[in-house]
Each structure stands twice: as C-alpha cells, then as structure tokens.
Design a protein around this motif. Sequence first.
Motif, PDB file in Angstrom:
ATOM      1  N   ALA A 160      54.559  90.420  31.435  1.00 48.12           N
ATOM      2  CA  ALA A 160      53.851  89.061  30.973  1.00 48.12           C
ATOM      3  C   ALA A 160      54.625  87.889  31.799  1.00 48.12           C
ATOM      4  O   ALA A 160      53.815  87.104  31.959  1.00 48.12           O
ATOM      5  CB  ALA A 160      54.264  88.949  29.440  1.00 48.12           C
ATOM      6  N   ALA A 161      55.794  88.035  31.993  1.00 46.91           N
ATOM      7  CA  ALA A 161      56.586  86.932  33.037  1.00 46.91           C
ATOM      8  C   ALA A 161      55.754  86.851  34.343  1.00 46.91           C
ATOM      9  O   ALA A 161      55.566  85.744  34.661  1.00 46.91           O
ATOM     10  CB  ALA A 161      57.990  87.025  32.892  1.00 46.91           C
ATOM     11  N   PHE A 162      55.828  88.170  34.902  1.00 51.54           N
ATOM     12  CA  PHE A 162      55.381  88.217  36.184  1.00 51.54           C
ATOM     13  C   PHE A 162      53.640  87.882  36.321  1.00 51.54           C
ATOM     14  O   PHE A 162      53.309  87.081  37.407  1.00 51.54           O
ATOM     15  CB  PHE A 162      55.358  89.632  36.692  1.00 51.54           C
ATOM     16  N   SER A 163      53.074  88.119  35.159  1.00 51.96           N
ATOM     17  CA  SER A 163      51.481  87.640  35.141  1.00 51.96           C
ATOM     18  C   SER A 163      51.514  86.177  35.065  1.00 51.96           C
ATOM     19  O   SER A 163      50.582  85.571  35.654  1.00 51.96           O
ATOM     20  CB  SER A 163      50.960  88.258  33.830  1.00 51.96           C
ATOM     21  N   VAL A 164      52.157  85.600  34.332  1.00 47.14           N
ATOM     22  CA  VAL A 164      52.195  84.042  34.344  1.00 47.14           C
ATOM     23  C   VAL A 164      52.678  83.482  35.617  1.00 47.14           C
ATOM     24  O   VAL A 164      51.923  82.651  36.297  1.00 47.14           O
ATOM     25  CB  VAL A 164      53.484  83.651  33.327  1.00 47.14           C
ATOM     26  N   LEU A 165      53.619  84.020  36.455  1.00 48.37           N
ATOM     27  CA  LEU A 165      53.808  83.658  37.836  1.00 48.37           C
ATOM     28  C   LEU A 165      52.743  83.760  38.517  1.00 48.37           C
ATOM     29  O   LEU A 165      52.180  82.899  39.479  1.00 48.37           O
ATOM     30  CB  LEU A 165      55.235  84.168  38.335  1.00 48.37           C
ATOM     31  N   PRO A 196      42.025  83.727  33.266  1.00 49.22           N
ATOM     32  CA  PRO A 196      43.346  83.218  33.254  1.00 49.22           C
ATOM     33  C   PRO A 196      44.190  84.162  32.517  1.00 49.22           C
ATOM     34  O   PRO A 196      44.684  84.005  31.333  1.00 49.22           O
ATOM     35  CB  PRO A 196      43.113  81.931  32.688  1.00 49.22           C
ATOM     36  N   PHE A 197      44.764  85.373  33.219  1.00 49.17           N
ATOM     37  CA  PHE A 197      45.544  86.225  32.561  1.00 49.17           C
ATOM     38  C   PHE A 197      47.045  85.612  32.166  1.00 49.17           C
ATOM     39  O   PHE A 197      47.715  86.194  31.367  1.00 49.17           O
ATOM     40  CB  PHE A 197      45.789  87.578  33.390  1.00 49.17           C
ATOM     41  N   GLN A 198      47.349  84.518  32.774  1.00 50.68           N
ATOM     42  CA  GLN A 198      48.490  83.708  32.661  1.00 50.68           C
ATOM     43  C   GLN A 198      48.747  83.431  31.149  1.00 50.68           C
ATOM     44  O   GLN A 198      49.611  83.520  30.612  1.00 50.68           O
ATOM     45  CB  GLN A 198      48.742  82.874  33.644  1.00 50.68           C
ATOM     46  N   SER A 199      47.485  82.917  30.584  1.00 52.73           N
ATOM     47  CA  SER A 199      47.367  82.661  29.479  1.00 52.73           C
ATOM     48  C   SER A 199      47.494  83.502  28.238  1.00 52.73           C
ATOM     49  O   SER A 199      48.140  83.523  27.136  1.00 52.73           O
ATOM     50  CB  SER A 199      46.080  81.724  29.003  1.00 52.73           C
ATOM     51  N   TYR A 238      60.148  82.818  33.993  1.00 55.25           N
ATOM     52  CA  TYR A 238      59.347  81.831  33.111  1.00 55.25           C
ATOM     53  C   TYR A 238      59.436  80.643  33.156  1.00 55.25           C
ATOM     54  O   TYR A 238      58.603  79.763  33.614  1.00 55.25           O
ATOM     55  CB  TYR A 238      59.115  82.469  31.612  1.00 55.25           C
ATOM     56  N   LEU A 239      60.767  80.049  32.908  1.00 56.86           N
ATOM     57  CA  LEU A 239      61.069  78.910  32.834  1.00 56.86           C
ATOM     58  C   LEU A 239      61.328  78.178  34.345  1.00 56.86           C
ATOM     59  O   LEU A 239      61.036  76.806  34.304  1.00 56.86           O
ATOM     60  CB  LEU A 239      62.541  78.725  32.431  1.00 56.86           C
ATOM     61  N   THR A 240      61.462  78.833  35.372  1.00 62.58           N
ATOM     62  CA  THR A 240      61.876  78.090  36.744  1.00 62.58           C
ATOM     63  C   THR A 240      60.630  78.114  37.792  1.00 62.58           C
ATOM     64  O   THR A 240      60.497  77.620  38.710  1.00 62.58           O
ATOM     65  CB  THR A 240      63.061  78.611  37.358  1.00 62.58           C
ATOM     66  N   HIS A 241      59.598  79.354  37.690  1.00 64.14           N
ATOM     67  CA  HIS A 241      58.827  79.606  38.356  1.00 64.14           C
ATOM     68  C   HIS A 241      57.780  78.252  38.879  1.00 64.14           C
ATOM     69  O   HIS A 241      57.392  78.162  40.170  1.00 64.14           O
ATOM     70  CB  HIS A 241      57.823  80.453  38.193  1.00 64.14           C
ATOM     71  N   GLU A 242      57.643  77.207  37.888  1.00 65.30           N
ATOM     72  CA  GLU A 242      56.812  76.341  38.311  1.00 65.30           C
ATOM     73  C   GLU A 242      57.118  75.455  39.134  1.00 65.30           C
ATOM     74  O   GLU A 242      56.548  74.991  40.415  1.00 65.30           O
ATOM     75  CB  GLU A 242      56.140  75.698  36.982  1.00 65.30           C
ATOM     76  N   ARG A 297      63.611 103.335  33.734  1.00 65.51           N
ATOM     77  CA  ARG A 297      64.253 102.490  32.631  1.00 65.51           C
ATOM     78  C   ARG A 297      65.083 101.412  33.122  1.00 65.51           C
ATOM     79  O   ARG A 297      65.029 100.226  32.667  1.00 65.51           O
ATOM     80  CB  ARG A 297      65.191 103.398  31.650  1.00 65.51           C
ATOM     81  N   TRP A 298      65.880 101.796  34.280  1.00 65.49           N
ATOM     82  CA  TRP A 298      66.601 100.762  34.878  1.00 65.49           C
ATOM     83  C   TRP A 298      65.946  99.513  35.546  1.00 65.49           C
ATOM     84  O   TRP A 298      66.061  98.331  35.237  1.00 65.49           O
ATOM     85  CB  TRP A 298      67.623 101.164  35.927  1.00 65.49           C
ATOM     86  N   VAL A 299      64.901  99.941  36.329  1.00 66.44           N
ATOM     87  CA  VAL A 299      63.861  98.875  36.992  1.00 66.44           C
ATOM     88  C   VAL A 299      63.304  98.080  35.918  1.00 66.44           C
ATOM     89  O   VAL A 299      63.321  97.049  35.889  1.00 66.44           O
ATOM     90  CB  VAL A 299      62.990  99.519  37.640  1.00 66.44           C
ATOM     91  N   VAL A 300      62.755  98.712  34.741  1.00 72.47           N
ATOM     92  CA  VAL A 300      62.136  97.871  33.868  1.00 72.47           C
ATOM     93  C   VAL A 300      62.937  97.049  33.177  1.00 72.47           C
ATOM     94  O   VAL A 300      62.586  95.821  32.637  1.00 72.47           O
ATOM     95  CB  VAL A 300      61.503  99.004  32.856  1.00 72.47           C
ATOM     96  N   ALA A 301      64.186  97.443  32.853  1.00 71.98           N
ATOM     97  CA  ALA A 301      65.318  96.734  32.046  1.00 71.98           C
ATOM     98  C   ALA A 301      65.650  95.508  32.879  1.00 71.98           C
ATOM     99  O   ALA A 301      65.920  94.383  32.444  1.00 71.98           O
ATOM    100  CB  ALA A 301      66.558  97.427  31.680  1.00 71.98           C
ATOM    101  N   LYS A 302      65.738  95.568  34.261  1.00 66.61           N
ATOM    102  CA  LYS A 302      66.038  94.483  35.073  1.00 66.61           C
ATOM    103  C   LYS A 302      65.005  93.322  35.173  1.00 66.61           C
ATOM    104  O   LYS A 302      65.096  92.371  35.505  1.00 66.61           O
ATOM    105  CB  LYS A 302      66.341  95.104  36.519  1.00 66.61           C
ATOM    106  N   GLY A 303      63.534  94.076  35.280  1.00 65.94           N
ATOM    107  CA  GLY A 303      62.446  93.171  35.280  1.00 65.94           C
ATOM    108  C   GLY A 303      62.531  92.197  33.916  1.00 65.94           C
ATOM    109  O   GLY A 303      62.180  91.007  34.111  1.00 65.94           O
ATOM    110  N   ALA A 304      62.724  92.875  32.623  1.00 61.67           N
ATOM    111  CA  ALA A 304      62.880  92.172  31.427  1.00 61.67           C
ATOM    112  C   ALA A 304      64.015  91.187  31.466  1.00 61.67           C
ATOM    113  O   ALA A 304      64.135  90.169  31.093  1.00 61.67           O
ATOM    114  CB  ALA A 304      63.014  93.118  30.417  1.00 61.67           C
TER     115      ALA A 304
END
Length: 360
Positions: free
Chosen positions: A20-25, A44-47, A289-293, A275-282
């Motif tokens: 979800a965060a990556f899709s917003v970016l 607009p998948f970011q929405s 989400y907060l800083t990408h813009e 599991r490790w990769v997914v956890a790091k992504g989360a």
Amino acid sequence: MIKSLTIGQSTMLNLIRALAAFSVLVGHTLVGVVPVSWFGKVVPFQSLAVVVFFWLSGFLIAYQCLNKVKYSFSEYMIDRFSRIYVLYIPALIISYVVFIMVLGRVPPATWDLVGHLLQLQHTPFARMIEGVPPIKVYGGNSVLWTIAIEWWLYVFFGIAFFWRSMSLTERVFAIALAGPAVLVVGYFTVWESVAWEWFLGAACAAIYVYAPQTNWKQILVPLAAVVVGMLWRFQKLSLASQINMYDLQLMILVGVVLMFVVLASTNLPVVSSVRWVVAKGAYVSYAMYLTHEPIRVLISKYMNVSQMANAWLSIFLCVLFAAACAWLLEDKHLDLRRWLKKKLIAPERELITVQANKLS
C-alpha cells in the motif's frame, strides 16, 4: 480472549501494508509521466492504497485493544500519540525544508502550523463552522490529510471502547476530545466515506478474534465471489472519466476482500527470507508514506521525472530516503511511549494504590 495472528497472517498484513505504501509512492510519481501512465493516472491506485491503509489501521487497532489485558484509555492514547508523532514531526520539518527553504514556496502561517500539530488539517471545521479559517496543506505534503483523520478515528474509537473502564480523570480528558472527534469522524462517515473503511477494519478484527479458526479452503469460494464483485464495481466506475477509489461500495468490497485474504493466510507457509523482506517493507512503510511527497518533488526539480526511467529512479531514491528515516526513527515511538507512561501513568497508579491502602 487472546487470539494471536499466525505467522502467515502477520506476514500477509505486513505485505499489504508495504504494498500500500509503495503504491502511494508509485502512483504519485507516475501521474506526471509522459506518455500517460495507466498506473496512477488512468487508474489512481494510490487512492485505493489509502483506503487499504484505513482498513489496516482499523483492523490492527481494534485487534490490539481486544487482545490486551488491563489496557487503559491513558495507555492507548499514549501509544497512539507516540506512534503518529515520532515520524510525523520530522515529516513536517522535512516538508518545511524542501517546500519552503529549498523550493521557495509560501511559508505556512502560524495558524497552519498549529493546525497541523493539533491534527486539524483537512478537518471539516472550516467547512462546517462559519468564521473558522481553513488550514492550508503544510508546504505541499498532500498526504498529511489522512493522518488527521486517522488521529481523530483513534480518539473516537478509544473513547467508545474504554468509556466504561475509564477513571474520572480519563473521562474528563475524553470529554474534552469527544467534540472534535465526533465532528471529524461524523463528517468523514456521512459526507466523505473513508471512515467507513476504518470501522469495517475494526469490525473485521472483532470477527477474527471471536470467530472460529478457518482455513483457506473454507474461504476460497466467498473470497472469489467478493473479488468478482469488486471487479464488477471497478468496471462500473471505469465508465467515468476517472475511477473514484473512494466509492463506498468499492471500499466495502475491498475491506471484505482483505478480511478473507487474512483469514485464508492462516496456515500460509512462509519462507524466513520472504518473511524478513516483507517485515522490512512494512517497517519502512510509514516513513515512506510521510516523506515521499517532498522528496519526490525535490528530485523532480533536478531530474526530468516525466520520463519513465527517471520516474523509477526517483521512486528508488524516495525508498532509500524513507529507509534511512525508518532506521533512525521508526522504533523511537516505543521509547517515547515507555517514557510517557512512566511519567504520566505510573505516578497516578501509585497515588491510587496509596489511597486504597489508607482506606483499607
């Protein structure tokens, strides 16, 4: 009643959060690509990812409250405050540096700054109460509107969930927060529907906690049916000039699909590396989400991000910056909430104990 998430379910929730965060970016970046990008511009998948975040928030907050023993309103509010503000304040600073100091945009007024600190941005007060000046978006970080709604949803849910167990002091504090919480949540339930997705996530958490354990075979048929319904709604919405990802029917279908996906992941086999990769992504998702813009806009000043290759390079740099922010700050909310509980809750509990001993 304590019902823990399985490894498969927790991994799936982390995967949903990271995607979800990556899709917003990606959606925000590809909007400006030429020729027109399907992902982000046409659809607009970011929405839709923002909708998913609201569902995830409702699910996880309600799940936490239902499973914690001896959990108070004070602890809940400290947890929520710490989780939001440890990265939110740095995001405001980054937005100011990029948009105001570097790009030379009009600096926010004191009213705008105070409004963002109190989570009043994009709230309905200016639209519903005559004479209240609107709070302008801080610099240009447009995603901050969702943080304000999240905050007041936290407050509203906390008051409703903990009311019967609150102390007198907690009730006084809750009553002071109840007015703006009801107004904001009511507005984004009745006039703008995103709050429904949060409550749907909370309801799904209650279903998960109290319902019998299920497996993917039991979920497969209803999941397929709801996916078909979601695709049908997509097709109906695509007849408009742009798909409205905040359509209430679509949001409800998305929430139900997410619930079935989590239930179907009960016995999902997960390789430790995955599991490790997914956890790091989360782990990076909130910072992303907060800083990408501001970072995305800053990169576009020095790079032609209308070209697809440059757009993906910009996305990569935004992820790197978010990873650095997460590495520095993500876990600091745990330290902050421990410190606040020690300072604010421990003395009160000690006083109550002393008074009880005197009475006995």
